[in-house]
Design a protein around this motif. Sequence first.
Motif, mmCIF file in Angstrom:
data_model
loop_
_atom_site.group_PDB
_atom_site.id
_atom_site.type_symbol
_atom_site.label_atom_id
_atom_site.label_comp_id
_atom_site.label_asym_id
_atom_site.label_seq_id
_atom_site.Cartn_x
_atom_site.Cartn_y
_atom_site.Cartn_z
ATOM 1 N N ILE A 94 -51.023 -28.896 -24.911
ATOM 2 C CA ILE A 94 -50.580 -28.935 -23.508
ATOM 3 C C ILE A 94 -51.814 -28.904 -22.619
ATOM 4 N N PRO A 95 -51.950 -29.894 -21.738
ATOM 5 C CA PRO A 95 -53.225 -30.035 -21.010
ATOM 6 C C PRO A 95 -53.351 -29.165 -19.768
ATOM 7 N N ILE A 96 -52.386 -28.316 -19.468
ATOM 8 C CA ILE A 96 -52.502 -27.555 -18.214
ATOM 9 C C ILE A 96 -53.010 -26.138 -18.477
ATOM 10 N N ASP A 97 -53.545 -25.531 -17.432
ATOM 11 C CA ASP A 97 -54.140 -24.194 -17.534
ATOM 12 C C ASP A 97 -53.025 -23.169 -17.714
ATOM 13 N N LEU A 98 -53.015 -22.461 -18.841
ATOM 14 C CA LEU A 98 -51.964 -21.489 -19.119
ATOM 15 C C LEU A 98 -52.428 -20.052 -18.921
ATOM 16 N N ASP A 99 -53.639 -19.872 -18.404
ATOM 17 C CA ASP A 99 -54.062 -18.516 -18.095
ATOM 18 C C ASP A 99 -53.042 -17.901 -17.137
ATOM 19 N N VAL A 100 -52.766 -16.624 -17.319
ATOM 20 C CA VAL A 100 -51.681 -16.012 -16.547
ATOM 21 C C VAL A 100 -51.966 -16.059 -15.040
ATOM 22 N N SER A 101 -53.228 -16.194 -14.672
ATOM 23 C CA SER A 101 -53.552 -16.315 -13.248
ATOM 24 C C SER A 101 -53.120 -17.667 -12.693
ATOM 25 N N ALA A 102 -53.101 -18.675 -13.546
ATOM 26 C CA ALA A 102 -52.723 -20.020 -13.098
ATOM 27 C C ALA A 102 -51.279 -20.337 -13.449
ATOM 28 N N PHE A 103 -50.758 -19.697 -14.471
ATOM 29 C CA PHE A 103 -49.403 -19.980 -14.949
ATOM 30 C C PHE A 103 -48.707 -18.645 -15.203
ATOM 31 N N PRO A 104 -48.263 -18.000 -14.105
ATOM 32 C CA PRO A 104 -47.761 -16.632 -14.233
ATOM 33 C C PRO A 104 -46.406 -16.556 -14.942
ATOM 34 N N VAL A 105 -46.037 -15.348 -15.298
ATOM 35 C CA VAL A 105 -44.734 -15.117 -15.915
ATOM 36 C C VAL A 105 -43.647 -15.637 -14.976
ATOM 37 N N GLY A 106 -42.708 -16.389 -15.514
ATOM 38 C CA GLY A 106 -41.616 -16.944 -14.714
ATOM 39 C C GLY A 106 -41.847 -18.388 -14.328
ATOM 40 N N THR A 111 -42.214 -25.535 -16.016
ATOM 41 C CA THR A 111 -42.647 -26.884 -15.683
ATOM 42 C C THR A 111 -42.303 -27.842 -16.807
ATOM 43 N N ARG A 112 -42.168 -29.101 -16.448
ATOM 44 C CA ARG A 112 -42.213 -30.120 -17.491
ATOM 45 C C ARG A 112 -43.671 -30.557 -17.635
ATOM 46 N N THR A 113 -44.068 -30.898 -18.832
ATOM 47 C CA THR A 113 -45.419 -31.382 -19.056
ATOM 48 C C THR A 113 -45.408 -32.152 -20.369
ATOM 49 N N LEU A 114 -46.597 -32.361 -20.941
ATOM 50 C CA LEU A 114 -46.668 -33.047 -22.231
ATOM 51 C C LEU A 114 -47.258 -32.106 -23.265
ATOM 52 N N PHE A 115 -46.750 -32.183 -24.488
ATOM 53 C CA PHE A 115 -47.398 -31.555 -25.623
ATOM 54 C C PHE A 115 -47.825 -32.703 -26.530
ATOM 55 N N HIS A 116 -49.128 -32.967 -26.599
ATOM 56 C CA HIS A 116 -49.616 -34.179 -27.244
ATOM 57 C C HIS A 116 -48.830 -35.363 -26.672
ATOM 58 N N LYS A 117 -48.034 -36.071 -27.510
ATOM 59 C CA LYS A 117 -47.333 -37.244 -26.989
ATOM 60 C C LYS A 117 -45.855 -36.979 -26.696
ATOM 61 N N ALA A 118 -45.444 -35.739 -26.756
ATOM 62 C CA ALA A 118 -44.026 -35.437 -26.538
ATOM 63 C C ALA A 118 -43.815 -34.764 -25.182
ATOM 64 N N PRO A 119 -42.853 -35.265 -24.397
ATOM 65 C CA PRO A 119 -42.515 -34.564 -23.161
ATOM 66 C C PRO A 119 -41.841 -33.226 -23.509
ATOM 67 N N VAL A 120 -42.262 -32.164 -22.844
ATOM 68 C CA VAL A 120 -41.653 -30.853 -23.094
ATOM 69 C C VAL A 120 -41.416 -30.138 -21.768
ATOM 70 N N MET A 121 -40.583 -29.096 -21.850
ATOM 71 C CA MET A 121 -40.458 -28.164 -20.731
ATOM 72 C C MET A 121 -41.011 -26.835 -21.207
ATOM 73 N N LEU A 122 -41.810 -26.208 -20.349
ATOM 74 C CA LEU A 122 -42.463 -24.950 -20.727
ATOM 75 C C LEU A 122 -42.075 -23.879 -19.713
ATOM 76 N N TRP A 123 -41.593 -22.751 -20.212
ATOM 77 C CA TRP A 123 -41.198 -21.638 -19.341
ATOM 78 C C TRP A 123 -41.873 -20.397 -19.862
ATOM 79 N N ARG A 124 -42.656 -19.731 -19.007
ATOM 80 C CA ARG A 124 -43.298 -18.491 -19.446
ATOM 81 C C ARG A 124 -42.324 -17.358 -19.205
ATOM 82 N N ILE A 125 -41.871 -16.739 -20.275
ATOM 83 C CA ILE A 125 -40.882 -15.665 -20.141
ATOM 84 C C ILE A 125 -41.511 -14.295 -20.346
ATOM 85 N N GLY A 126 -42.813 -14.247 -20.596
ATOM 86 C CA GLY A 126 -43.489 -12.956 -20.728
ATOM 87 C C GLY A 126 -44.980 -13.190 -20.743
ATOM 88 N N ASP A 127 -45.755 -12.092 -20.692
ATOM 89 C CA ASP A 127 -47.210 -12.227 -20.701
ATOM 90 C C ASP A 127 -47.676 -13.100 -21.856
#
Lengths: 1000, 187, 101
Positions: free
Chosen positions: B127-139, B142-158
């Motif tokens: 996944i090419p986006i910044d997942l540090d909790v400062s940039a991608f907080p709990v809650g 987003t939709r994004t890509l995981f390698h060549k597959a479209p995915v939805m990513l939801w941070r449900i905890g630290d």
Amino acid sequence: MSQPYRTEKGGQIDRDRKISFTFDGERMEGYECDTLASALLANGVHLVGRSFKYHRPRGILTAGSEEPNALVGIYRKGDQTPNLRATQVELYDGLEAISQNRFPSLSFDIGAVNDLLSPLFPSGFYYKTFMWPKAFWDRVYEPVIRAAAGLGKPPKNPDHDRYANLYAHCDVLVIGAGPAGLAAALAASETGARVILCDEQASLGGSLLSETTATIDGKQPADWAEDTVADLAARDNVTLLPRTTAFGYYAQNFVALAERVTDHMADPDPALPRERLWQVRAKEVVIAAGSIERPMVFPENDRPGILMAGAARTYLNRYGVKAGQKVLVATACDTAWQAAFDLADNGVEIAAIADTRKIVPEALMTIAEARNIKVRTGCVVTATQGRKRVSGALLGHVSSTGAVSSAGDVACDALLMSGGWTPTVSLYSQSRGKVVWDEASGNFLPGAHPQNERSAGACRGLYGLNAVLEDGYAAGEDAAKSATGKSAKCTYAVATGAHAGEGGTLGDLPNDRDASRVKAFVDYQNDVTAKDVKLAVREGMHSIEHIKRYTTTGMATDQGRLSNMNALAIASTALDKPLPQVGLTTFRQPFTPTSFGTFATSSRGDFFDPVRKTPSHQWAVDNDVVFEDVGQWKRSRYFPKDGEDMHGAVARECQVVREKVGLFDGSTLGKIEVVGPDAAEFLERMYTNPWKGLKPGRCRYGLMLNDAGFIIDDGVIGRIAEDRFHVTTTTGGAAHVFATMEDYLQTEWPDLDVWVTSTTEQYAVIALQGPLARDAIAPFISGIDLSPDAFPHMSVATGTFSGVPCRLFRISFTGEIGFEINVPRRHGTMVWDTMAAEIEKLGGVVYGTETMHVLRAEKGYIIVGQETDGTVTPDDVGMSWAIGKKKKDFVGKRGLARPDLIAEGRKQLVGLLTKDPRIVLEEGAQVTKVPDPAKGTSAEGHVTSAYHSPAAGRSIALAMVKDGRALHGKTLYIPMPGGAIEVEVTEPVFVDKEGGRLNG
Amino acid sequence: MANPLYQPDAAEEPVLSLPAISMLKAAPLGRFSFRGRKAAQDAAAKALGFDLPQQPLTAAESSGKAALWLGPDEWLLLAPEDDTEALQAAMTQAIGDAPHALVDISHRQEALIVTGDKAEWLLNSGIPIDLDVSAFPVGMVTRTLFHKAPVMLWRIGDDSFVVEAWGSFMDYVAGLLAEPATELQAA
Amino acid sequence: MLLIECPYCGVERPELEFRCGGEAHIARPEDPSGKTDEEWAEFLYMRTNTKGVYAERWRHIHGCGRFFNAVRDTVSDKFLKIYKAGEPMPDLASLAKEAGK
Ligand SMILES: [Zn+2]
């Protein structure tokens, strides 16, 4: 004696851990923390390879990644990795290295005859020699050149190593962990900023690891580096990446790093990846790439035993290795003197220091005197001797007029040289920065910074340890402030000693030799001499980019880091143009050679691309299916039984479908739910057909065009409710059709109250086709009256299948009675297995895409992308009936009225029957009017589909033929290598022309 | 931290079970794509019992249901599998004629629950986006890509994420997440 | 890989999540049938293809799915302005001037 050139003590090698390795089969010893190069030198081995063109013996020249000569192959697990730089290969127990580009052996190499024939290989040799005759290129020249050229041999087996990828983000990326880089990382991380520090070497510290004449905060530089690295490692916000090369600097601070994870291990855990690609997005970048020492361009400057003075100093101070026992130092600058002093202090005899300068700093003279070192000023090397290792050199005095007179000879077993230092601006240049010429230092230095980047230390022309440290701290502070808005005062460490030196030279040095007989190398790896560069200029190459391509100078794996400045200076003199006006060639990614594995990462094998499977996948596997790749999908192509080939299986499958019933997995079809009060209006605009009059519960075939008027997709659309349509698309067109609908909705008609949702994977689609299709599904369907009157062809209804909710379509892509059961995807396997068992009872068959293709072709149903190619209109394929004539507009309507689309002579869909019913035409074959058309005659059309049709009892074909509908009954030809095939043009329907079988 | 909507599927073996990372297939749940204009959004809030989140990339949850912002007029509604029909009925009734689209996509997607110290690291292998909790907080969702597959990513905890992908992409996504985790087992 | 800010998500995302949709502000004519062949060809095929400051359609296809418009310098690859679909085209000349072109 083992390791005769090793010092008694000193260096950062671990003398308690001896390591055994082989080079060309010969067993040798080194120590932990050696590189292959330092271990070879410790064993007195300088000769490590043969040069590219002349096969001249070559030795280790440098101690870094710019090494042009010492390229070796490393064996591991029965295969070899070629072209690794010995200066970067870390020694491990059992390492097996081989030299390259020699036959039959390194010390006796047949190719070396090229050196004697070198007058035959001037610059532009390839361009000049192999121009004529053209036909010789493929069969004669290229194979011979390929066999003779090339360094190393590619591995033969698939790569068994694993490679990893990581996307990383940081506030500050620091490239290079020498004094400037370490200081920058310290200062930047002080603010709490996220910092990544990478360095291509195994140990972080850069030049500090070989500096012994200075102190930092009272410590030896190497000790300070070690303590600093430990300090940084303890900080949570810092990622340290040794053995990691920043090889590409791209837009918006996107920097690619290659981390070598296991190459230095004797027996790496297979769980570890060999290399990792770091795709780093940094808010700010500090480049602290340092500088590299320039070779001196004097005759025969390439013999083994001739190496850079700085490299010799690194081998001595960092690895405890003496480059020789009697060393001549040739230089144009101060720094090489220190190498001489350090070697002298370690018991090495310094034969002389020959400096091109007439006047050298008094301080250096004093130190040399104290060590009884003979100094020759205003003096150049005019020749060297020794075939496989340098044995001596001739010196020459340069008079004030530039004339050279002999100054005697000096015996030596190593010759150190230094032409000065070149700042490493490669990454800065890759960031699209433009270098500027600095007259004072005679270097190109970074100019303006187009990205959020700053260069620190030697890579921006700054020398002297304390100044470099200060510059690093300042760059780190500045970068962190820009990235995070925070600043923190960092205490600067203070260095004493290791002051900046002076001097340096560019271009070739004068000599008293016959110019036509000397080779003074500029680019070692590509065997380019000063003479070659001058010849290129004489022959009209006036741009440095042309000179580069004509001579291949600067095209080696170091991208000219060693050679560019000397080549430029020689060209500048030959052109009589100031050096900055000659220009500098572009530095490109990658900074150093990078393996294909690193680029591929884990995207290989099953993970190269998603492999999408349908609900019947496991059943198909269990029933000996042959799959077909359709985009990312695995679709069942046919199901051979009892040794059938494809032809036999397809014939059987076709026959049973027409006689009884067939089961087919249509789940890959694109599906889109179009919902909202304006759903019908939207479809009216997107498809050629009318939709407003379609009653809920009914379906219609829809044809989609682009605004140019050409067919781009088709599919059956069912109206589920007033405001809800179930749209199907082709398998391949699903994503594009969905995106096109969104495009029109968002950007052209945002006022429409309608929304589209992809339901391709919400539903599994199990199709039953054939006279017994109704009987097959009836036992499982509830809530839908399946009788022909209640549920005729082109109907849709919701009900249940074995208790599971389903949307049942009555549609046909075979011309037989057909049903498509749409159930929520996770129930698909249950429905499939149920129906597979049921049709077996009825004597039915499971069929694949190949049979589907034949059955639809027998009925003349087109496949978008097979009969059409993006230039085909509805009328071309006989589908004017699908156009809603009363509609004011739809996408493609205006396009259809364009002059070329209504002109006579367009290709039209027809059937073709071969005179010989056994011949199946080749899809794509050209259609002509006469059996043997004259050259240059354009074809009348082409075959789009061709099969053996069991129902027709003969071969059939579909084709697009100019004015084809007017040619029914006429004879045309398909010219093939074995002679033209005669065909009769027919209408494109071969079975049940009245269409009665659909309805029943 | 777990999310009550995403329960491990008891019928499935863990994809990964390591000290630093666990990856479990989630049990089926009810999913709807909801699209609509303001009036429909307001009405939907009544059926859900909470407002649809208007802040981009955020989610709202209450009483066992969730609404995830996927676009300015698009939400993913989640409910336990057994409540799927009830939610659909409640939504349809509450919204009435207000223009909208409610489409059942319960079967379109499948979910992985990725938990552990190494969760960010592992997801960033593709996944090419910044997942540090400062940039991608709990809650954050987003939709994004995981390698060549479209995915939805939801941070449900630290250190806990939900990764959803269309059914046919799940082998690819789970396989390519498990592959780089191999190195966590190195000695 | 470029970093592009989506005006709907309000965040910068890597180019991988986006698709470029060609020149912006080319509306499909209200009454296509009233257009001459030349006008229709112009609409279908003719694009400015500026070397320099250029307004383009982009779609956050692997994100919020929205189309938006962006002014990009096709020489430096820098985005000068990003705005939502339906908003008017900014003054390209003044954007170019700001960017020092
Ligand atoms: Zn967005």
